[in-house]
Design an enzyme around this catalytic site. Structure first.
Site, PDB file in Angstrom:
ATOM      1  N   ASP A   1      36.612  32.725  32.396  1.00 37.34           N
ATOM      2  CA  ASP A   1      36.388  33.234  33.748  1.00 37.34           C
ATOM      3  C   ASP A   1      35.175  32.533  34.341  1.00 37.34           C
ATOM      4  O   ASP A   1      34.111  32.465  33.712  1.00 37.34           O
ATOM      5  CB  ASP A   1      36.135  34.745  33.703  1.00 37.34           C
ATOM      6  CG  ASP A   1      36.798  35.470  34.858  1.00 37.34           C
ATOM      7  OD1 ASP A   1      36.701  34.959  35.985  1.00 37.34           O
ATOM      8  OD2 ASP A   1      37.406  36.521  34.631  1.00 37.34           O
TER       9      ASP A   1
ATOM     10  N   ASP B   1      36.804  33.175  39.925  1.00 40.97           N
ATOM     11  CA  ASP B   1      36.591  34.476  40.547  1.00 40.97           C
ATOM     12  C   ASP B   1      36.217  34.338  42.019  1.00 40.97           C
ATOM     13  O   ASP B   1      35.373  33.512  42.390  1.00 40.97           O
ATOM     14  CB  ASP B   1      35.461  35.197  39.795  1.00 40.97           C
ATOM     15  CG  ASP B   1      35.162  36.568  40.349  1.00 40.97           C
ATOM     16  OD1 ASP B   1      36.006  37.462  40.195  1.00 40.97           O
ATOM     17  OD2 ASP B   1      34.074  36.734  40.935  1.00 40.97           O
TER      18      ASP B   1
ATOM     19  N   GLU C   1      41.385  33.350  42.009  1.00 36.37           N
ATOM     20  CA  GLU C   1      41.444  34.619  42.731  1.00 36.37           C
ATOM     21  C   GLU C   1      41.029  34.285  44.162  1.00 36.37           C
ATOM     22  O   GLU C   1      39.859  34.025  44.425  1.00 36.37           O
ATOM     23  CB  GLU C   1      40.493  35.642  42.119  1.00 36.37           C
ATOM     24  CG  GLU C   1      40.554  36.980  42.836  1.00 36.37           C
ATOM     25  CD  GLU C   1      39.418  37.913  42.442  1.00 36.37           C
ATOM     26  OE1 GLU C   1      39.638  39.134  42.428  1.00 36.37           O
ATOM     27  OE2 GLU C   1      38.304  37.424  42.176  1.00 36.37           O
TER      28      GLU C   1
ATOM     29  N   HIS D   1      42.195  43.532  35.341  1.00 32.13           N
ATOM     30  CA  HIS D   1      41.016  44.335  35.025  1.00 32.13           C
ATOM     31  C   HIS D   1      40.464  45.095  36.220  1.00 32.13           C
ATOM     32  O   HIS D   1      39.578  45.940  36.051  1.00 32.13           O
ATOM     33  CB  HIS D   1      39.922  43.422  34.468  1.00 32.13           C
ATOM     34  CG  HIS D   1      39.437  42.404  35.458  1.00 32.13           C
ATOM     35  ND1 HIS D   1      40.245  41.384  35.913  1.00 32.13           N
ATOM     36  CD2 HIS D   1      38.248  42.256  36.094  1.00 32.13           C
ATOM     37  CE1 HIS D   1      39.565  40.660  36.781  1.00 32.13           C
ATOM     38  NE2 HIS D   1      38.358  41.153  36.918  1.00 32.13           N
ATOM     39  N   ASP D   2      40.960  44.802  37.408  1.00 30.92           N
ATOM     40  CA  ASP D   2      40.470  45.446  38.631  1.00 30.92           C
ATOM     41  C   ASP D   2      41.429  46.499  39.177  1.00 30.92           C
ATOM     42  O   ASP D   2      41.189  47.038  40.259  1.00 30.92           O
ATOM     43  CB  ASP D   2      40.236  44.402  39.730  1.00 30.92           C
ATOM     44  CG  ASP D   2      38.962  43.610  39.522  1.00 30.92           C
ATOM     45  OD1 ASP D   2      38.046  44.119  38.852  1.00 30.92           O
ATOM     46  OD2 ASP D   2      38.882  42.477  40.022  1.00 30.92           O
TER      47      ASP D   2
END
Length: 551
Positions: A98, A198, A253, A322-323
């Protein structure tokens, strides 16, 4: 047609704090991931995306990076990451890290030096502003709630799109960009297979720093950081100086990217290999909540998005991350949670055009927890939203219900390995409570059951990657089918004269003509899944079937 390796891949997301603890401190770690590589290989995974493991004060669970080149001690040693990369490679698995490029931690040495020396080179790595009246430079709102500006002891204001402990990096500064590029290449040289990137659309700011209009009922506006004009120059340079030099996969993302800009981000010559498709996954009220209208609405969003992306590029497709909430709760009424309904969800998205991602525990059918008060939440976003909601006069009952339904803590409870204490995740006290259903829902139990949802995910992945069908499912075009049935999500995958018809029934029993089609994959087994004697396919509720139409 380009046949990049990542188009055939099935990727798996690991949230390291919650995956497997090897030393009993209650926090998952890199040795724990190494210990479970064979589990992932058996499932059929060939790429692991690991959420941040860099040194961090963990205000936002690692998305506040204090050192981009060092593993946080809570996850192990730097050598453990080297061992993980090597051990995964032996099993044919690539590691994707990440990469947080919009901001860093306020503990990063760059920001610490900028605080101590206002005229230092590092001060130019951030957005510092002075105001005469002592008020924030504008009325922009952080994504985590409250003002997007925080004040230093010497009176300066700095910009933070997320938590105040996450100061935004100033991408306008070429020296800052070079620091980031050198770091990325350092990891690629160490054998990393690529990056999940991210919040990348936030890196370009409105340099006028003008206040925005306040919507009725809101405290602040959120400034339009997303895909702001001029970002393309940054992203073109980023790719040229890093990813393009390697056979790396990049998954961005990229919220806020319009359909018109999709090709620029994830087209054949785009900035990234793919971007996550948020157009149909995380929409409150648009799901498959058991009635035909809801299924048809969800199907419409899926089809619209996939039809667009196949013209212009490539998407990462998913049901969980994860969000977000767990997919059984997000898409199904609680009384409809079952192996068959979860299998139908899995088939619906896993055989679409795009690279599928599985989030840890999704293959077990893990579900949301239920928290009785705000004190049981750990997510910084949830805590900030709670405080802001109270200031707006919202009821605690309403906010608690919303956080239980959609909060990020739902996906972060420890992985359920077995029926031993703490679900086999740790011998210590877990950093977050284990879901109470772990004695019934755990990997050891489901792996031993050939009819379980875990076994189905393994079977589905094997089908997608099989020699006979992988070309069609990896590279084939997408075409909607049988839309006259509102509760049926059906589509074709076409490649070089061969066609697969994928049927996913979220409604009542259907009888469809087989018309010479051959069943090649079925989510049900046994007598109930066979074709009828009169040449019809008897498709039961939550049954998924794949048929070959031509060769």
């Amino acid at each position: 047609m380009d046949k990049q390796w990542w188009k055939r891949s099935v990727m798996y997301q690991i949230y390291p704090q919650s995956f497997k603890d090897s030393n009993g401190d209650g926090i998952g770690d890199l040795p724990g991931i190494i210990e479970k590589l064979d589990y992932l290989a058996e499932l059929g995974i060939d790429v692991l995306w690991i959420c941040p493991i860099f040194r961090s004060p963990m205000v936002d669970n690692g998305y506040d990076v204090a050192d981009y080149r060092s593993v946080d001690p809570m996850f192990g040693r730097d050598e453990d990451l080297d061992e993980l990369i090597a051990a995964a490679e032996l099993r044919g698995i690539k590691i994707v890290l990440d990469l947080v490029l919009n901001h860093c931690s306020d503990r990063h040495e760059w920001f610490q030096r900028a605080l101590e020396y206002p005229n230092s080179e590092e001060a130019g790595y951030f957005y510092f502003r002075h105001t005469d009246d002592g008020q924030p430079p504008n009325n922009w709102r952080s994504n985590f709630g409250g003002s997007a500006w925080a004040q230093t002891e010497d009176g300066r204001w700095y910009l933070h799109t997320f938590a105040k402990e996450q100061p935004d990096l100033n991408w306008e500064n070429p020296k800052l960009r070079r620091e980031l590029y050198d770091m990325i290449n350092w990891w690629l040289d160490k054998g990393v297979g690529g990056f999940r990137i991210d919040a990348i659309t936030f890196i370009k700011k409105d340099l006028s720093f003008a206040s925005g209009e306040v919507e009725e009922g809101a405290l602040y506006p959120i400034e339009n950081f997303q895909s702001y004009p001029g970002i393309s120059e940054f992203l073109t340079e980023l790719k040229r100086e890093t990813f393009a030099k390697y056979d790396a996969v990049t998954v961005a993302e990229a919220p806020g990217v319009s359909p018109e800009l999709f090709a620029e981000y994830a087209g054949p010559d785009g900035h990234f290999s793919m971007i996550f498709d948020f157009n149909w996954d995380h929409i409150k009220g648009v799901s498959v909540k058991c009635d035909p209208d809801s299924v048809a609405a969800w199907r419409s969003r899926i089809f619209e998005s996939v039809l667009h992306t196949q013209k212009h590029g490539w998407s990462a497709i998913f049901l969980e991350n994860h969000d977000q909430a767990r997919c059984p709760d997000k898409f199904l009424d609680k009384d409809k949670h079952s192996r068959d309904s979860m299998a139908c969800l899995a088939t619906t998205y896993m055989l679409l055009r795009g690279t599928p991602f599985i989030y840890q525990g999704q293959e077990l059918g893990m579900t949301n927890g239920m928290r009785s008060g705000i004190g049981e939440f750990q997510d910084v976003s949830a805590l900030n939203q709670w405080e802001e909601g109270l200031a707006q006069g919202r009821s605690e009952e309403e906010m608690l219900r919303e956080l239980n339904d959609y909060g990020r803590d739902n996906a972060r409870s420890p992985f359920q390995w077995n029926a031993e204490p703490n679900a086999g995740f740790t011998t210590g006290t877990p950093w977050m409570p284990v879901h109470p259903d772990y004695r019934q829902v755990n990997a050891e139990k489901l792996q031993a059951d050939a009819s379980s949802i875990w076994a189905y995910y393994k079977e589905l992945i094997a089908f997608r990657k099989s020699e006979e069908w992988s070309d069609i499912l990896a590279f084939g075009s997408f075409e909607p089918a049988l839309t006259e049935y509102p509760s049926l999500i059906a589509y074709r995958r076409n490649f070089e004269g061969r066609t697969l018809l994928v049927l996913n029934n979220f409604g009542d029993e259907l009888k469809l003509p087989l018309e010479g089609r051959q069943i090649v994959f079925n989510s049900f087994t046994g007598q109930e899944s066979s074709a009828t004697a009169d040449g019809l396919l008897n498709l039961l509720p939550y049954q998924s079937v794949v048929l070959v139409e031509s060769k």
